[in-house]
Design a protein around this motif. Structure first.
Motif, PDB file in Angstrom:
ATOM      1  N   ASP A 284       5.592 -55.583 -31.503  1.00  0.00           N
ATOM      2  CA  ASP A 284       6.414 -56.783 -31.698  1.00  0.00           C
ATOM      3  C   ASP A 284       6.374 -57.321 -33.125  1.00  0.00           C
ATOM      4  OD1 ASP A 284       7.171 -56.760 -28.993  1.00  0.00           O
ATOM      5  OD2 ASP A 284       5.393 -57.915 -28.433  1.00  0.00           O
ATOM      6  N   VAL A 285       5.842 -56.549 -34.054  1.00  0.00           N
ATOM      7  CA  VAL A 285       5.834 -56.938 -35.468  1.00  0.00           C
ATOM      8  C   VAL A 285       6.849 -56.076 -36.206  1.00  0.00           C
ATOM      9  CG1 VAL A 285       4.504 -56.908 -37.621  1.00  0.00           C
ATOM     10  CG2 VAL A 285       3.457 -57.758 -35.512  1.00  0.00           C
ATOM     11  N   ASP A 286       7.755 -56.718 -36.940  1.00  0.00           N
ATOM     12  CA  ASP A 286       8.766 -55.987 -37.692  1.00  0.00           C
ATOM     13  C   ASP A 286       8.759 -56.478 -39.141  1.00  0.00           C
ATOM     14  OD1 ASP A 286      10.794 -54.339 -38.414  1.00  0.00           O
ATOM     15  OD2 ASP A 286      12.339 -55.270 -37.172  1.00  0.00           O
ATOM     16  N   VAL A 287       8.370 -55.601 -40.042  1.00  0.00           N
ATOM     17  CA  VAL A 287       8.337 -55.941 -41.463  1.00  0.00           C
ATOM     18  C   VAL A 287       9.731 -55.746 -42.041  1.00  0.00           C
ATOM     19  CG1 VAL A 287       7.324 -55.418 -43.712  1.00  0.00           C
ATOM     20  CG2 VAL A 287       5.909 -55.289 -41.656  1.00  0.00           C
ATOM     21  N   LYS A 288      10.283 -56.805 -42.597  1.00  0.00           N
ATOM     22  CA  LYS A 288      11.646 -56.775 -43.118  1.00  0.00           C
ATOM     23  C   LYS A 288      11.723 -56.628 -44.629  1.00  0.00           C
ATOM     24  CE  LYS A 288      13.867 -57.517 -39.201  1.00  0.00           C
ATOM     25  NZ  LYS A 288      14.785 -56.494 -38.625  1.00  0.00           N
ATOM     26  N   ALA A 289      10.602 -56.795 -45.334  1.00  0.00           N
ATOM     27  CA  ALA A 289      10.638 -56.727 -46.794  1.00  0.00           C
ATOM     28  C   ALA A 289       9.227 -56.552 -47.324  1.00  0.00           C
ATOM     29  CB  ALA A 289      11.266 -57.988 -47.374  1.00  0.00           C
ATOM     30  N   ALA A 290       9.096 -55.757 -48.390  1.00  0.00           N
ATOM     31  CA  ALA A 290       7.791 -55.523 -49.020  1.00  0.00           C
ATOM     32  C   ALA A 290       7.927 -55.688 -50.523  1.00  0.00           C
ATOM     33  CB  ALA A 290       7.282 -54.126 -48.685  1.00  0.00           C
ATOM     34  N   LEU A 291       6.973 -56.389 -51.120  1.00  0.00           N
ATOM     35  CA  LEU A 291       7.010 -56.654 -52.558  1.00  0.00           C
ATOM     36  C   LEU A 291       5.654 -56.328 -53.174  1.00  0.00           C
ATOM     37  CD1 LEU A 291       8.581 -59.767 -54.257  1.00  0.00           C
ATOM     38  CD2 LEU A 291       6.375 -58.917 -54.996  1.00  0.00           C
ATOM     39  N   GLY A 292       5.688 -55.557 -54.252  1.00  0.00           N
ATOM     40  CA  GLY A 292       4.470 -55.227 -54.971  1.00  0.00           C
ATOM     41  C   GLY A 292       4.461 -55.866 -56.345  1.00  0.00           C
ATOM     42  N   LEU A 293       3.412 -56.609 -56.658  1.00  0.00           N
ATOM     43  CA  LEU A 293       3.203 -57.156 -57.997  1.00  0.00           C
ATOM     44  C   LEU A 293       2.277 -56.200 -58.723  1.00  0.00           C
ATOM     45  CD1 LEU A 293       2.573 -60.893 -57.010  1.00  0.00           C
ATOM     46  CD2 LEU A 293       4.714 -59.869 -57.798  1.00  0.00           C
ATOM     47  N   ALA A 294       2.826 -55.465 -59.671  1.00  0.00           N
ATOM     48  CA  ALA A 294       2.066 -54.458 -60.402  1.00  0.00           C
ATOM     49  C   ALA A 294       1.281 -53.551 -59.460  1.00  0.00           C
ATOM     50  CB  ALA A 294       1.110 -55.132 -61.387  1.00  0.00           C
ATOM     51  N   PRO A 295       1.955 -52.923 -58.492  1.00  0.00           N
ATOM     52  CA  PRO A 295       1.227 -52.116 -57.515  1.00  0.00           C
ATOM     53  C   PRO A 295       0.761 -50.790 -58.098  1.00  0.00           C
ATOM     54  CG  PRO A 295       3.574 -51.901 -57.147  1.00  0.00           C
ATOM     55  CD  PRO A 295       3.410 -52.921 -58.243  1.00  0.00           C
ATOM     56  N   THR A 296      -0.446 -50.405 -57.750  1.00  0.00           N
ATOM     57  CA  THR A 296      -0.943 -49.092 -58.140  1.00  0.00           C
ATOM     58  C   THR A 296      -0.253 -48.024 -57.300  1.00  0.00           C
ATOM     59  OG1 THR A 296      -2.806 -49.425 -56.638  1.00  0.00           O
ATOM     60  CG2 THR A 296      -3.165 -49.911 -58.963  1.00  0.00           C
ATOM     61  N   GLY A 297      -0.268 -46.779 -57.801  1.00  0.00           N
ATOM     62  CA  GLY A 297       0.470 -45.698 -57.164  1.00  0.00           C
ATOM     63  C   GLY A 297      -0.240 -45.105 -55.966  1.00  0.00           C
ATOM     64  N   LEU A 298       0.515 -44.775 -54.938  1.00  0.00           N
ATOM     65  CA  LEU A 298      -0.038 -44.149 -53.747  1.00  0.00           C
ATOM     66  C   LEU A 298      -0.510 -42.736 -54.045  1.00  0.00           C
ATOM     67  CD1 LEU A 298       2.500 -45.286 -51.004  1.00  0.00           C
ATOM     68  CD2 LEU A 298       0.329 -46.334 -51.666  1.00  0.00           C
ATOM     69  N   TRP A 299      -1.450 -42.288 -53.233  1.00  0.00           N
ATOM     70  CA  TRP A 299      -2.084 -40.977 -53.447  1.00  0.00           C
ATOM     71  C   TRP A 299      -1.059 -39.850 -53.482  1.00  0.00           C
ATOM     72  CZ3 TRP A 299      -6.623 -39.222 -54.953  1.00  0.00           C
ATOM     73  CH2 TRP A 299      -6.956 -37.904 -54.701  1.00  0.00           C
ATOM     74  N   ASP A 300      -0.162 -39.837 -52.527  1.00  0.00           N
ATOM     75  CA  ASP A 300       0.825 -38.754 -52.452  1.00  0.00           C
ATOM     76  C   ASP A 300       2.260 -39.252 -52.574  1.00  0.00           C
ATOM     77  OD1 ASP A 300      -0.862 -36.482 -52.177  1.00  0.00           O
ATOM     78  OD2 ASP A 300      -1.301 -37.108 -50.123  1.00  0.00           O
ATOM     79  N   LYS A 301       2.435 -40.404 -53.214  1.00  0.00           N
ATOM     80  CA  LYS A 301       3.776 -40.961 -53.436  1.00  0.00           C
ATOM     81  C   LYS A 301       4.590 -41.024 -52.143  1.00  0.00           C
ATOM     82  CE  LYS A 301       4.236 -39.331 -58.229  1.00  0.00           C
ATOM     83  NZ  LYS A 301       5.083 -38.565 -59.167  1.00  0.00           N
TER      84      LYS A 301
END
Length: 443
Positions: A284-301
């Motif tokens: 019952d949780v729905d994420v509608k938007a994501a924001l990164g402030l200077a986010p570091t890079g994911l391991w496998d993009k």
């Protein structure tokens, strides 16, 4: 300050990629809102709204805390370590006027303990180490290097030793949380000190651990919204330390959730929002938007293509390169917003990491240029950019962040001109560049 994480021996040839983007700020031009249809009782913008600087609304804001313990959360294997379940919550005091979208925030990688003694020892050892290296005294270099490691370990332990307070990185975004709560959002800024203290050597799993921490908080809020769960009766008034009477039962809209993270917290948000991460979201949780402030890079993009995504970064930020938009464009089924802030650095987004706070270890992390008041750009060009001060960087961050979540959690289309770059903040016309990528349509 450059943030590095040593890799575990399982993947000896790889390096944790640091990529990101920074900074937004108060809103600007007048515009008519054409809100989408909403369920009765939902919080929605009015029929018309004027985007004034830094505010669409000025509702009163309340704040509560919760802390269920320092080591009560264990991320899934292969990550090794335990973390706290604690947060600062800002909320609109008029909770009764509808169901309010939820925004969860996660701070980045920083030391965990406000240990002034360890900080003084660290600074002295670093100074002596530099001198020993200059003199070629290898024995002294080795001795001071050990002292640096000892002091660093004390600053980054978890839990902190007796008599030393935890460094409240989660409170470093209070200015942003308050601004969002004034717009009608419930904003939860979670602690991640336990993950910070154990992340060294686990670059291949730390973002999964951070995403799992986000899901844990979301699940607790899902239950609290139903009037039950581990948070029931655990919210406290920060002024008195006593139990708070505020009631969130039935007041939180978990179908309209936003996620926000800074630095490695931004990487955790991107992991959580990645296409492969949706299956782990609580029921019952729905994420509608994501924001990164200077986010570091994911391991496998891992791709983030299915929900609206914004990345904000500063050109003098040593940690990041703002590559998320480039990584995902062409495959995105939702809008991408890349916001580049000329002269912005990494630490100013978090007040606890910034010099004006007087906090232990706070520092301006930008590389100083030869010209006073300038910094060296980290975009590969190494140009001299006029450095932004703390207040201006946060002012811009607040505007773009507020615009982004109003657009995608409240369907407020008056935010579109700012988010697409067709309009600019009057005080930052030459400072902010917006790279907007509309949803890609498959052939």
């Amino acid at each position: 300050m450059k943030h590095r994480i040593q890799l575990s021996s399982a993947r000896p040839g790889r390096r944790a990629r640091m990529a990101g983007a920074v900074a937004g700020a108060a809103a600007v031009a007048a515009a008519v809102i054409v809100p989408a249809a909403a369920t009765a009782g939902e919080l929605t913008p009015g029929p018309r709204s004027v985007m004034k600087e830094g505010r669409w609304g000025m509702g009163k804001v309340g704040v509560v805390h919760y802390d269920l313990g320092d080591q009560v959360f264990t991320p899934p294997a292969p990550y090794k370590g335990r973390s706290e379940l604690a947060a600062v919550v800002h909320y609109p005091k008029d909770l009764a006027r509808g169901r309010h979208p939820l925004i969860v925030m996660q701070h980045g990688y920083w030391h965990t303990c406000a240990d002034g003694q360890a900080q003084a020892a660290l600074e002295a050892a670093r100074k002596a180490l530099t001198e020993a290296q200059k003199n070629g005294d290898q024995a002294e270099v080795a001795r001071q290097d050990k002292l640096v490691s000892k002091a660093s370990a004390s600053r980054s332990s978890w839990p902190c030793r007796d008599g030393v307070a935890p460094l409240p990185s989660s409170s470093g975004y209070d200015y942003l949380a308050k601004a969002l709560a004034r717009q009608g959002f419930v904003v939860v800024s979670m602690g991640a000190n336990g993950i910070n203290a154990t992340s060294f050597g686990q670059a291949d799993s730390v973002y999964q651990a951070r995403a799992a921490l986000i899901n844990k908080h979301l699940e607790m809020w899902r239950q609290l919204n139903l009037g039950k769960g581990p948070l029931k009766g655990k919210l406290t008034d920060p002024r008195t330390g006593k139990a708070s009477r505020v009631q969130f039962t039935g007041r939180v809209n978990l179908a309209r959730v936003g996620t926000l993270g800074h630095s490695m917290g931004g990487g955790g948000v991107m992991q959580h929002a990645s296409d492969n991460g949706h299956a782990a979201w609580p029921e019952d949780v729905d994420v509608k938007a994501a924001l990164g402030l200077a986010p570091t890079g994911l391991w496998d993009k891992e791709p983030v293509t299915k929900i609206p995504l914004a990345v904000l970064w500063g050109t003098c930020d040593q940690v990041n390169t703002g590559e998320y938009v480039n990584w995902n464009k062409g495959n995105n089924r939702a809008p991408l917003h890349g916001v580049t802030l000329t002269g912005g650095n990494h630490n100013y987004v978090n007040t606890q990491w910034s010099p004006s706070s007087g906090q232990v270890g706070a520092v301006d992390d930008a590389v100083p240029a030869r010209s006073p008041g300038h910094c060296v750009s980290q975009d590969g060009k190494e140009q001299e950019h006029r450095a932004l001060d703390e207040a201006t960087q946060r002012r811009i961050t607040t505007a773009y962040t507020t615009a982004f979540f109003r657009r995608y959690l409240l369907n407020d289309t008056s935010a579109d001109p700012l988010l697409t770059g067709t309009k600019h903040l009057p005080y930052a016309r030459e400072t902010v560049n917006v790279d907007y990528v509309p949803p890609h349509r498959a052939e």
